[in-house]
Design a protein around this motif. Sequence first.
Motif: not given
Length: 253
Positions: A45, A220, A240, A242
């Motif tokens: 992330t 991502d 969004y 993940p």
Amino acid sequence: MSASDIVAIIGAAAWVPQIVQWVNNALRKPRVELFSAPTLIVGYTSKGPFLQLTASIASENDDVVVTGVDILARHSTGEERKLTWFSVTESQFNLRAPTGETLSMNRAQTVLAIKATTDTLAEKFIAFHDHAFVAEVQRRISIAKEHYSYLRGQTEHGADEALRSREFAQAEQFLTDNSFWREGTYRLDITISGKQLKEPHRQALQINLSRRDVDVIKKDLVAIKDDLKTEIAGGPKTNYLPSWAYPSVIPIK
């Protein structure tokens, strides 16, 4: 032997069970152990490498207040990262919706400590990230934000220039080139610390990431780059979902 001696012996004998109990309690050191679900979650992330364990922590002999859980994740090539817990979510109960779907009601909290008891096993979702990575990426983003603010105030096209600047490029490169997760085998050395433990508990797990797992995680990166631009420009972040990988957990004895 006088009567007073006999009374003294009887009095001393009455303390023997209590003394034995004290010694027994002193010798019974609390022990903990982590029991993991068959799979865990890994991903990447804007905060860097992410790992989540679904696990229960059991305690023997006495309850233990767990004050820290760290994972040293080491790839078979030797590259390693220290991942530290930052949140715990405990499943409370499930609700069945009119559509037939089951909805989990969870309680999330930022980690300070959790209690491992001798009588119950509570399933918890323990999330980990790389604290050192988070601190460094925030430092680079702060530099890029300051540069963005400066250029925007200097020229009409300063905002566009800032997103093409070296400061922005360095932040973006650091964020997108450090995904860490790659194809191959990872050893996860887990360390659990607790107030009642004389020394940390250690155990190890293993996971294997396939090429498909890595491709899923890297999906991502585009969204992460977009989020970086909006964060530096002061805009709202993109919402969004993940893309997680779910490798199987293999205990290492």
